[in-house]
Structures are given as C-alpha cells and as structure tokens.
Motif scaffolding. Structure first.
Motif, short mmCIF file in Angstrom:
data_model
loop_
_atom_site.label_atom_id
_atom_site.label_comp_id
_atom_site.label_asym_id
_atom_site.label_seq_id
_atom_site.Cartn_x
_atom_site.Cartn_y
_atom_site.Cartn_z
N SER A 1 35.90 20.78 10.21
CA SER A 1 34.77 21.09 11.10
C SER A 1 34.73 22.56 11.51
O SER A 1 33.64 23.14 11.58
N PRO A 2 35.88 23.24 11.73
CA PRO A 2 35.78 24.68 11.99
C PRO A 2 35.27 25.47 10.78
O PRO A 2 34.59 26.48 10.94
N THR A 3 35.58 24.99 9.57
CA THR A 3 35.03 25.63 8.37
C THR A 3 33.51 25.51 8.38
O THR A 3 32.80 26.48 8.15
N ALA A 4 33.01 24.31 8.66
CA ALA A 4 31.56 24.10 8.71
C ALA A 4 30.93 24.95 9.81
O ALA A 4 29.87 25.57 9.59
N GLU A 5 31.57 25.01 10.96
CA GLU A 5 31.04 25.83 12.06
C GLU A 5 30.96 27.30 11.64
O GLU A 5 29.94 27.96 11.85
N ALA A 6 32.03 27.81 11.03
CA ALA A 6 32.04 29.22 10.59
C ALA A 6 30.99 29.47 9.51
O ALA A 6 30.29 30.48 9.53
N LEU A 7 30.88 28.53 8.58
CA LEU A 7 29.96 28.67 7.46
C LEU A 7 28.50 28.69 7.90
O LEU A 7 27.70 29.47 7.39
N PHE A 8 28.16 27.84 8.87
CA PHE A 8 26.75 27.70 9.25
C PHE A 8 26.41 28.41 10.57
O PHE A 8 25.30 28.27 11.07
N ARG A 9 27.33 29.18 11.10
CA ARG A 9 27.12 29.88 12.38
C ARG A 9 25.86 30.75 12.37
O ARG A 9 25.17 30.87 13.37
N THR A 10 25.56 31.34 11.23
CA THR A 10 24.40 32.23 11.16
C THR A 10 23.20 31.60 10.45
O THR A 10 22.25 32.29 10.12
N HIS A 11 23.26 30.29 10.23
CA HIS A 11 22.14 29.61 9.56
C HIS A 11 20.91 29.70 10.45
O HIS A 11 20.95 29.35 11.64
N PRO A 12 19.78 30.15 9.90
CA PRO A 12 18.58 30.28 10.73
C PRO A 12 18.11 28.93 11.26
O PRO A 12 18.04 27.96 10.53
N GLY A 13 17.84 28.90 12.55
CA GLY A 13 17.30 27.69 13.17
C GLY A 13 18.35 26.68 13.60
O GLY A 13 18.01 25.61 14.08
N TRP A 14 19.63 27.02 13.44
CA TRP A 14 20.70 26.11 13.87
C TRP A 14 21.59 26.80 14.88
O TRP A 14 21.86 27.99 14.78
N GLU A 15 22.07 26.03 15.84
CA GLU A 15 23.13 26.44 16.74
C GLU A 15 24.26 25.46 16.48
O GLU A 15 24.02 24.24 16.50
N VAL A 16 25.46 25.92 16.17
CA VAL A 16 26.52 25.03 15.72
C VAL A 16 27.75 25.09 16.61
O VAL A 16 28.02 26.10 17.27
N ALA A 17 28.49 23.98 16.60
CA ALA A 17 29.77 23.86 17.29
C ALA A 17 30.60 22.86 16.49
O ALA A 17 30.08 22.19 15.59
N SER A 18 31.88 22.74 16.85
CA SER A 18 32.73 21.75 16.18
C SER A 18 33.71 21.16 17.16
O SER A 18 34.04 21.77 18.19
N ALA A 19 34.18 19.95 16.83
CA ALA A 19 35.13 19.24 17.70
C ALA A 19 35.89 18.22 16.85
O ALA A 19 35.50 17.93 15.72
N LEU B 1 29.67 17.35 24.73
CA LEU B 1 29.36 17.96 23.44
C LEU B 1 28.34 17.13 22.67
O LEU B 1 27.42 17.67 22.06
N LEU B 2 28.50 15.81 22.70
CA LEU B 2 27.55 14.95 21.99
C LEU B 2 26.17 14.99 22.64
O LEU B 2 25.15 14.94 21.95
N GLU B 3 26.13 15.09 23.95
CA GLU B 3 24.84 15.17 24.62
C GLU B 3 24.18 16.53 24.37
O GLU B 3 22.96 16.63 24.34
N TRP B 4 24.98 17.58 24.16
CA TRP B 4 24.45 18.90 23.80
C TRP B 4 23.81 18.85 22.41
O TRP B 4 22.77 19.45 22.17
#
Length: 118
Positions: free
Chosen positions: A21-39, A53-56
């Motif tokens: 999940s941290p790999t996915a967060e790092a990979l998609f951090r700058t994806h346009p139109g997305w705000e990302v986090a991981s847990a 986090l789930l409610e966010w």
C-alpha cells in the motif's frame, strides 16, 4: 464556490502498511484528480486502518480479498461494498518493486475509472 470537483480520495490497504500500500500511495500521489493515502489491517501497521480513514476515503483499494473481508465486519458502514475494491496482489513484493509497480499501474486506474467522490 469554484465549481471544481473535489479529488477522488483513494485509500490503499494492505496488512502492515510497509510494502504494497505505501508503494501504491507513492506511485499515485501525483495522479491527477486523486488524493491518496495508505493503511494496514494489522495492529502493528505503520498506519493502522481506522474508521476515520475509511470515512475520509471515497474508495478503499485492498491488495487482497482478506483485507476487504477484514474491513467489512469491523468497520461496518464506513464504505459501501461497491467502494471496497480488491486487486488480488499477494504479499510477495518489496517496496517499489518494479513488478509491483507494473501491476499497480495496470490494475488501479481501470478499477477507479468512473468512480466519483461520494
């Protein structure tokens, strides 16, 4: 009011929040139109998964079916089933492993296509 749409909030979930999940967060951090986090679902996860986090999140992207199954009974109602996605990526990759990056790039954008903020 600006009229701009709010970004899609994507929460990536694995077990210990150390590799997938941290790999996915790092990979998609700058994806346009997305705000990302991981847990992670484990008690000793770097960032433990919480109801807040789930409610966010608009969408939770689980690496394995077991993560989705863990979320359902423990944090009921935070996200509907159509907002809990599963990728089927086993825990056999290191952080930023090129094969993991390739898998994520292939699987995640199509699964999130058409998902809108709730």
């Amino acid at each position: 009011m600006s009229g701009e749409a709010r970004p899609l909030r994507v929460l990536f979930v694995c077990t210990r929040n150390r590799l997938r999940s941290p790999t996915a967060e790092a990979l998609f951090r700058t994806h346009p139109g997305w705000e990302v986090a991981s847990a992670g679902t484990a008690r000793d996860a770097n960032t433990p998964l919480t109801r807040d986090l789930l409610e966010w999140a608009d969408v939770a992207v689980c690496m394995e079916k077991g993560h989705r199954d863990w979320i359902r009974p423990k944090i009921k109602g935070a996200l509907s089933d159509d907002r809990l996605l599963t990728l089927g990526i086993p825990d056999e990759y290191e952080f930023m492993d090129p094969d993991l990056v390739t898998l994520l790039e292939r699987l995640v954008p199509p699964r999130l296509a058409g998902k809108a903020p709730r």
